[in-house]
Motif scaffolding. Structure first.
Motif, PDB file in Angstrom:
ATOM      1  N   ARG A   1      -4.009  -2.384  -7.472  1.00 36.32           N
ATOM      2  CA  ARG A   1      -3.770  -1.270  -6.554  1.00 36.32           C
ATOM      3  C   ARG A   1      -4.817  -0.167  -6.733  1.00 36.32           C
ATOM      4  O   ARG A   1      -5.446   0.267  -5.774  1.00 36.32           O
ATOM      5  N   ARG A   2      -5.015   0.271  -7.980  1.00 36.55           N
ATOM      6  CA  ARG A   2      -5.960   1.357  -8.212  1.00 36.55           C
ATOM      7  C   ARG A   2      -7.404   0.893  -8.000  1.00 36.55           C
ATOM      8  O   ARG A   2      -8.242   1.626  -7.495  1.00 36.55           O
ATOM      9  N   GLY A   3      -7.701  -0.338  -8.401  1.00 36.20           N
ATOM     10  CA  GLY A   3      -9.052  -0.856  -8.215  1.00 36.20           C
ATOM     11  C   GLY A   3      -9.458  -0.895  -6.752  1.00 36.20           C
ATOM     12  O   GLY A   3     -10.597  -0.571  -6.398  1.00 36.20           O
ATOM     13  N   ALA A   4      -8.524  -1.277  -5.875  1.00 33.23           N
ATOM     14  CA  ALA A   4      -8.823  -1.306  -4.443  1.00 33.23           C
ATOM     15  C   ALA A   4      -8.967   0.105  -3.885  1.00 33.23           C
ATOM     16  O   ALA A   4      -9.827   0.361  -3.028  1.00 33.23           O
ATOM     17  N   ALA A   5      -8.144   1.035  -4.383  1.00 35.37           N
ATOM     18  CA  ALA A   5      -8.284   2.432  -3.949  1.00 35.37           C
ATOM     19  C   ALA A   5      -9.637   2.989  -4.380  1.00 35.37           C
ATOM     20  O   ALA A   5     -10.276   3.747  -3.636  1.00 35.37           O
ATOM     21  N   ILE A   6     -10.099   2.600  -5.572  1.00 36.68           N
ATOM     22  CA  ILE A   6     -11.410   3.040  -6.041  1.00 36.68           C
ATOM     23  C   ILE A   6     -12.515   2.513  -5.132  1.00 36.68           C
ATOM     24  O   ILE A   6     -13.498   3.208  -4.858  1.00 36.68           O
ATOM     25  N   ALA A   7     -12.352   1.284  -4.629  1.00 34.37           N
ATOM     26  CA  ALA A   7     -13.359   0.734  -3.711  1.00 34.37           C
ATOM     27  C   ALA A   7     -13.502   1.612  -2.469  1.00 34.37           C
ATOM     28  O   ALA A   7     -14.615   1.868  -1.988  1.00 34.37           O
TER      29      ALA A   7
ATOM     30  N   TYR B   1      -1.091 -13.749  -4.882  1.00 32.13           N
ATOM     31  CA  TYR B   1      -0.483 -13.027  -3.765  1.00 32.13           C
ATOM     32  C   TYR B   1      -0.121 -11.605  -4.186  1.00 32.13           C
ATOM     33  O   TYR B   1      -0.273 -10.658  -3.410  1.00 32.13           O
ATOM     34  N   TRP B   2       0.324 -11.451  -5.442  1.00 35.24           N
ATOM     35  CA  TRP B   2       0.630 -10.100  -5.950  1.00 35.24           C
ATOM     36  C   TRP B   2      -0.619  -9.230  -5.954  1.00 35.24           C
ATOM     37  O   TRP B   2      -0.578  -8.066  -5.538  1.00 35.24           O
ATOM     38  N   GLN B   3      -1.744  -9.794  -6.410  1.00 37.52           N
ATOM     39  CA  GLN B   3      -3.003  -9.035  -6.386  1.00 37.52           C
ATOM     40  C   GLN B   3      -3.342  -8.600  -4.964  1.00 37.52           C
ATOM     41  O   GLN B   3      -3.746  -7.455  -4.725  1.00 37.52           O
ATOM     42  N   PHE B   4      -3.185  -9.506  -4.027  1.00 39.54           N
ATOM     43  CA  PHE B   4      -3.490  -9.232  -2.616  1.00 39.54           C
ATOM     44  C   PHE B   4      -2.597  -8.111  -2.082  1.00 39.54           C
ATOM     45  O   PHE B   4      -3.071  -7.152  -1.464  1.00 39.54           O
ATOM     46  N   GLN B   5      -1.305  -8.216  -2.350  1.00 39.85           N
ATOM     47  CA  GLN B   5      -0.341  -7.216  -1.887  1.00 39.85           C
ATOM     48  C   GLN B   5      -0.641  -5.838  -2.471  1.00 39.85           C
ATOM     49  O   GLN B   5      -0.647  -4.825  -1.754  1.00 39.85           O
ATOM     50  N   GLU B   6      -0.905  -5.793  -3.770  1.00 41.03           N
ATOM     51  CA  GLU B   6      -1.200  -4.523  -4.427  1.00 41.03           C
ATOM     52  C   GLU B   6      -2.517  -3.912  -3.935  1.00 41.03           C
ATOM     53  O   GLU B   6      -2.622  -2.692  -3.755  1.00 41.03           O
ATOM     54  N   ALA B   7      -3.515  -4.758  -3.717  1.00 41.06           N
ATOM     55  CA  ALA B   7      -4.806  -4.259  -3.243  1.00 41.06           C
ATOM     56  C   ALA B   7      -4.671  -3.612  -1.874  1.00 41.06           C
ATOM     57  O   ALA B   7      -5.236  -2.542  -1.608  1.00 41.06           O
ATOM     58  N   ILE B   8      -3.906  -4.234  -0.988  1.00 41.23           N
ATOM     59  CA  ILE B   8      -3.695  -3.655   0.348  1.00 41.23           C
ATOM     60  C   ILE B   8      -2.992  -2.310   0.235  1.00 41.23           C
ATOM     61  O   ILE B   8      -3.341  -1.349   0.939  1.00 41.23           O
TER      62      ILE B   8
ATOM     63  N   ALA C   1      -5.521   5.177  -0.320  1.00 43.92           N
ATOM     64  CA  ALA C   1      -6.804   5.891  -0.299  1.00 43.92           C
ATOM     65  C   ALA C   1      -7.204   6.281   1.119  1.00 43.92           C
ATOM     66  O   ALA C   1      -7.688   7.398   1.348  1.00 43.92           O
ATOM     67  N   CYS C   2      -7.006   5.386   2.047  1.00 39.62           N
ATOM     68  CA  CYS C   2      -7.396   5.676   3.436  1.00 39.62           C
ATOM     69  C   CYS C   2      -6.592   6.825   4.029  1.00 39.62           C
ATOM     70  O   CYS C   2      -7.124   7.637   4.789  1.00 39.62           O
ATOM     71  N   ARG C   3      -5.314   6.904   3.668  1.00 41.18           N
ATOM     72  CA  ARG C   3      -4.494   8.002   4.198  1.00 41.18           C
ATOM     73  C   ARG C   3      -4.959   9.350   3.660  1.00 41.18           C
ATOM     74  O   ARG C   3      -5.039  10.337   4.400  1.00 41.18           O
ATOM     75  N   VAL C   4      -5.296   9.407   2.368  1.00 41.48           N
ATOM     76  CA  VAL C   4      -5.731  10.680   1.779  1.00 41.48           C
ATOM     77  C   VAL C   4      -7.121  11.070   2.278  1.00 41.48           C
ATOM     78  O   VAL C   4      -7.377  12.232   2.614  1.00 41.48           O
TER      79      VAL C   4
END
Length: 255
Positions: A16-22, A55-62, A68-71
């Motif tokens: 989750r955090r790694g995708a937000a960092i991207a 699938y958990w990684q995928f769900q958390e990344a989304i 991040a996009c909302r903020v």
């Protein structure tokens, strides 16, 4: 202004955090050029989704991308998903690549990463937390992909980007460059060697730190290296204070 970004090690350690960092890093890369981040597209690369951990990684990344996009107010305009990226022994690192679009309202604001003038002050926007989890330093020097990925405060990230854009639009900066893979030392080296017209070094004094290697090669988020003429320091400090962004003077260009 356009940038693609993702650190698969970060997403592997903390999807989750790694995708937000991207998202945050791609926006920061646009902001340091003088562009205002406005929207993303994505290319989401994962293993077999029928395996629960994938699938958990995928769900958390989304979920992280959405947060991040909302903020940062950068809506998702499109993208694609690529599954089954794996061999019989392992899947690829989960890699949600973000493509960030930024708008440069006036090309005169275009800012580059390289130091321009000997004697300019060098400063850091943001706070270096000396985080080495998932870093190049840990992987290259110690052969490990371990720990947690760096912390991310999206409100502070937005403030740092806004302060940088304000400084650029006030024509106060000679250069701006984000701290990313490799940490502060690598980013400073890039600022020195990217100037193709002349060879400019830098003399740096690290502020207080816990460990020199962590301070130099940690990959804390929401950090931007800026340079400016010494006469501009008061104006630079005033804009940073307005955005509640810490400013640390590191040294000077030259040497």
């Amino acid at each position: 202004a356009l940038k693609t970004d993702c650190n698969g090690r970060y997403v592997y350690l903390n999807p989750r955090r790694g995708a937000a960092i991207a998202v945050a890093e791609s926006a920061r890369n646009v902001a340091v050029t003088g562009g205002r981040p406005v929207a993303i597209t994505n290319c989401l690369n994962f293993g077999n989704p029928y395996k629960p951990e994938n699938y958990w990684q995928f769900q958390e990344a989304i979920a992280g991308i959405g947060e991040a996009c909302r903020v940062l107010e950068t809506p998702v305009t499109g993208g694609n998903v690529s599954f089954y990226n794996e061999s019989p022994t392992a899947a690829v690192y989960p890699t949600p690549v973000i493509g960030m679009l930024g708008i440069l309202d006036d090309v005169a604001y275009a800012t580059t990463a390289s130091f321009k003038q000997a004697g300019d002050e060098i400063a850091l926007l943001g706070v270096n937390l000396e985080e080495v989890g998932g870093s190049e330093y840990l992987k290259v020097i110690h052969g490990q992909v371990a720990g947690d990925c760096p912390a991310l405060d999206l409100q502070k990230e937005k403030a740092v980007q806004s302060a940088c854009l304000a400084l650029i639009h006030q024509r106060l900066l000679s250069s701006a460059h984000d701290v990313a893979d490799g940490g502060l030392a690598v980013a400073l080296a890039e600022c020195c060697i990217l100037n193709e017209e002349c060879s400019l070094g830098a003399e740096i004094t690290l502020p207080k730190f816990q460990r020199a290697d962590f301070a130099l090669f940690g990959e804390s988020q929401s950090l931007i290296i800026i340079s400016y003429a010494p006469a501009q320091r008061r104006q630079v400090e005033a804009i940073c204070a307005k955005h509640r962004v810490p400013l640390t003077v590191l040294g000077k260009v030259g040497g």
